[in-house]
Each structure stands twice: as structure tokens, then as C-alpha cells.
Design a protein around this motif. Structure first.
Motif, PDB file in Angstrom:
ATOM      1  N   GLY A   1      52.202  33.467 -13.774  1.00 30.70           N
ATOM      2  CA  GLY A   1      51.500  33.035 -14.978  1.00 30.70           C
ATOM      3  C   GLY A   1      51.785  31.606 -15.361  1.00 30.70           C
ATOM      4  O   GLY A   1      50.953  30.940 -16.000  1.00 30.70           O
TER       5      GLY A   1
ATOM      6  N   LEU B   1      49.285  40.930 -14.015  1.00 33.61           N
ATOM      7  CA  LEU B   1      49.120  39.617 -14.614  1.00 33.61           C
ATOM      8  C   LEU B   1      49.223  39.738 -16.137  1.00 33.61           C
ATOM      9  O   LEU B   1      49.346  40.835 -16.686  1.00 33.61           O
ATOM     10  CB  LEU B   1      47.768  39.039 -14.213  1.00 33.61           C
ATOM     11  N   ASP B   2      49.153  38.602 -16.824  1.00 25.34           N
ATOM     12  CA  ASP B   2      49.283  38.607 -18.282  1.00 25.34           C
ATOM     13  C   ASP B   2      48.210  39.454 -18.957  1.00 25.34           C
ATOM     14  O   ASP B   2      48.446  40.011 -20.032  1.00 25.34           O
ATOM     15  CB  ASP B   2      49.214  37.174 -18.816  1.00 25.34           C
TER      16      ASP B   2
ATOM     17  N   ARG C   1      55.307  38.291 -12.947  1.00 26.46           N
ATOM     18  CA  ARG C   1      54.288  37.975 -13.967  1.00 26.46           C
ATOM     19  C   ARG C   1      54.541  36.599 -14.577  1.00 26.46           C
ATOM     20  O   ARG C   1      53.612  35.807 -14.747  1.00 26.46           O
ATOM     21  CB  ARG C   1      54.283  39.048 -15.045  1.00 26.46           C
TER      22      ARG C   1
END
Length: 351
Positions: free
Chosen positions: A179, A199-200, A175
Motif C-alpha cells: 500500500g 489490499l487496503d 498490506r
């Protein structure tokens, strides 16, 4: 690779005895030992593409290997595959990156080495004191500072199926690297690391992404009870998490790039995955002479696309094509009853 060939030979012979004598003689006549193996004394100095390696000024790449030595509850070996680490390791260094090695448990991870399935880079790794020291003291994933890395690369091997999925530290590292604009790569069983990555914003990394990994067909061909050995096969698991799985030919290089996500189907994809990761990081990979395996893959891809005439033409421009890989595919074809393909592939193996 010859470990696979020996296993395939035994299975193929059992099938061949029920077929025409000519087909049996074809398999029995295969000369598996005429191509000399790579020199076990190979060193980094012998790797031409490493001789002008620049200082590691472009950043760091984290290579992650499995700590799972055995299939759970059994004495069947798992671990990680040396060839899927060593070839990528030197590719990254040759292109100006420092490489750290990590594993779920840290320390010395269980390495799978077939002495007869080795190229120059693989022997060089075993003879490289610095590389071996990094591996022996691999970083525990929980202690990894993901902000230090421009990319993370997940090495394959059966062990990845057991300690990569559900690993919170892996999910955190993926992540953060993704990111922050970095590259995420994985080969063979390595994409098991991506199964729980988000993901974020909480969406799955794999959702709608084009990826590949060790296919159901490849797994079940070599391990008939694979569905019982694993909680789920990798291809099925990737699809179930929303990936758009790209299946290539059996045991041939297939690397899939989806933005900053790079995945490879099997061990023969390792070089192309590493070089695709370098490209995704914004740099053209340094020139490197194709290995015998890679030349053999070129010949087989030509055969798949254009038949025997196209393959013979390609074979002329690839005189160093690895005979063992061509013969392995001939045996695969024989075991599947594709006798025409088996005949042509052994012809290509013998030049």
C-alpha cells in the motif's frame, strides 16, 4: 542439489533395470563427482559483485523465513532453505539496501542446509558473522514495523506452507508495504505468505495477478504423498485465491513480475527474483557473473526452445555450466521415460 540427485538416482535405477542395458549403462556411467564443489571457506570478500557494494542508503528490505521446523505431527523436517535466503540477502546488500531477517516466532529459525548443494554466496553467508547474528536473532513478525521497509521478501522452504498462511502479522506487513508503494517478493514455497494477503480496500492481493511458485508437478515428483502432507498444494492454493498462475519448466528458473509483485517458481529462481525486486524498486541491479547453476539453466532453456544444436551452441558460451544440475535434469527425464532428452542432457553435462 546433490541431495536431490542422490534421491533421483535411486528412483531412476529402479526404473532403469527394466529397460535396455544401454540405457542402464547410461545412468550408471554418470560421473556425479567430477565438478568440484564451492569452497566452504568462501567469504563475502570472495563475492565479486559485493566488492563495490554501496552504503545502504536506498532503504531496508525485510526477509522473512519460516519458524516451522517439522511437518505438523511428524519428524519430517521442514524449515527454510538457506540458498533462498543467502543469495537474495547479498543481492539486496550489493544494490544499496540494508536487510533485516524476521520469522513468525523470532529467534533462531530452522535452516535447511545441504553441504553439497552450496554456492559461494551460501558458504559466505554461513561464514558471515553479521548475517549469522541477524538470523540467530530474527525479528518476531508481530514486532515488525512495516513502515520501515521498502520491500518484503518471503523465503521458501517447506516450513512456509505451515506458518505463513493465515499469519495476521504477514498479512499486515504485506498490506502496508504494498500500500505504501513498496515491492512484495517471494520464491518457491514463499508465495504461501500471499494466500491471505489483502489490499487496503479488502480485495485479495492475488486477485487477477500473475504469479508463480513451487508447482504441483515439482511437488508431486519429489513427494508422491504431497497432497496428504499439505492441506493444499501451493499452486492449487494460489489459483483458488484468484491468481493467474504462470507455470514454467520443471526445476528451471521462472520469475514472474506483475507490477510490484515478484514471485519465483523454485530455488533456481532466487537470483532472478531478488534482481527483479531491485528493478521494481527503481534501480538497475549491479552487474554479477552468472553462477554455474544459472549457466546450466541457460543451456537447458536453449535445449527446450531450440533442441540439442541450440543447446550445444549455448554450452560453448557457458563453459562453467553446472554439471550437477544438468545431470539432475537428465535423471528427471529418465525417470519420466523421456530417454532422448535424458541422453541429450547428459551429453550437455559432459560438454
Amino acid at each position: 542439489m546433490r541431495r536431490w540427485i542422490k534421491r533421483l538416482v535411486l528412483g531412476a535405477l529402479a526404473a532403469v533395470v527394466t529397460l535396455a542395458a544401454g540405457a542402464g549403462l547410461y545412468v550408471l556411467s554418470l560421473d556425479l563427482g567430477s565438478q568440484p564443489p564451492a569452497d566452504p571457506r568462501s567469504s563475502v570478500a570472495d563475492l565479486a559483485f559485493m566488492r563495490d557494494a554501496p552504503p545502504p542508503t536506498r532503504g531496508r528490505i525485510l526477509a522473512v523465513v519460516s519458524s516451522a521446523e517439522y511437518f505438523p505431527g511428524t519428524d519430517k523436517r521442514a524449515g527454510f532453505e538457506l540458498t533462498e535466503l543467502s543469495r537474495a540477502y547479498y543481492t539486496f546488500i550489493a544494490n544499496g539496501y540494508a536487510v533485516d531477517i524476521a520469522s513468525p516466532q523470532g529467534g533462531s529459525p530452522p535452516m535447511r542446509v545441504d553441504d553439497e548443494d552450496m554456492g559461494e554466496a551460501d558458504h559466505a553467508f554461513l561464514n558471515d558473522a553479521s548475517a549469522r547474528a541477524k538470523l540467530a536473532a530474527s525479528l518476531p513478525l508481530e514486532a515488525v514495523d512495516a513502515s520501515r521497509y521498502a520491500a518484503v521478501y518471503f523465503v521458501g522452504g517447506k516450513g512456509a506452507m505451515f506458518d505463513f498462511p493465515g499469519n495476521a502479522a504477514i498479512a499486515r506487513i504485506v498490506r502496508h508495504v504494498h500500500g505504501a508503494g513498496g515491492v512484495v517478493g517471494a520464491v518457491c514455497h514463499g508465495p504461501a505468505a500471499l494466500l491471505d494477503a489483502t489490499l487496503d480496500d479488502g480485495t485479495r492481493l492475488l486477485q487477477g495477478r500473475r504469479v508463480t511458485g513451487f508447482t504441483n508437478a515439482e511437488e508431486l515428483f519429489l513427494m508422491k504423498d504431497a497432497r496428504q502432507r499439505f492441506d493444499e498444494l501451493l499452486q492449487d492454493a494460489l489459483v483458488q485465491r484468484g491468481a493467474r498462475f504462470v507455470e514454467g519448466s520443471l526445476y528451471l528458473d521462472n520469475t514472474v513480475v506483475d507490477g510490484r509483485l515478484v514471485t519465483g517458481q523454485n530455488p533456481w529462481s532466487t537470483w532472478s527474483v531478488a534482481e527483479a525486486m531491485v528493478k521494481a524498486l527503481g534501480h538497475p541491479p549491479v552487474a554479477r557473473e552468472a553462477t554455474r547453476e544459472e549457466q546450466a539453466v541457460r543451456v537447458m532453456e536453449a535445449y527446450r526452445r531450440g533442441g540439442i544444436d541450440a543447446a550445444l551452441e549455448t554450452r560453448q558460451s557457458a563453459p562453467g555450466a553446472g554439471k550437477h544440475l544438468l545431470l539432475m535434469h537428465a535423471l528427471v527425464a529418465a525417470m519420466q521415460g523421456r530417454w532422448g532428452d535424458a541422453w541429450h542432457l547428459q551429453r550437455l553435462a559432459h560438454g
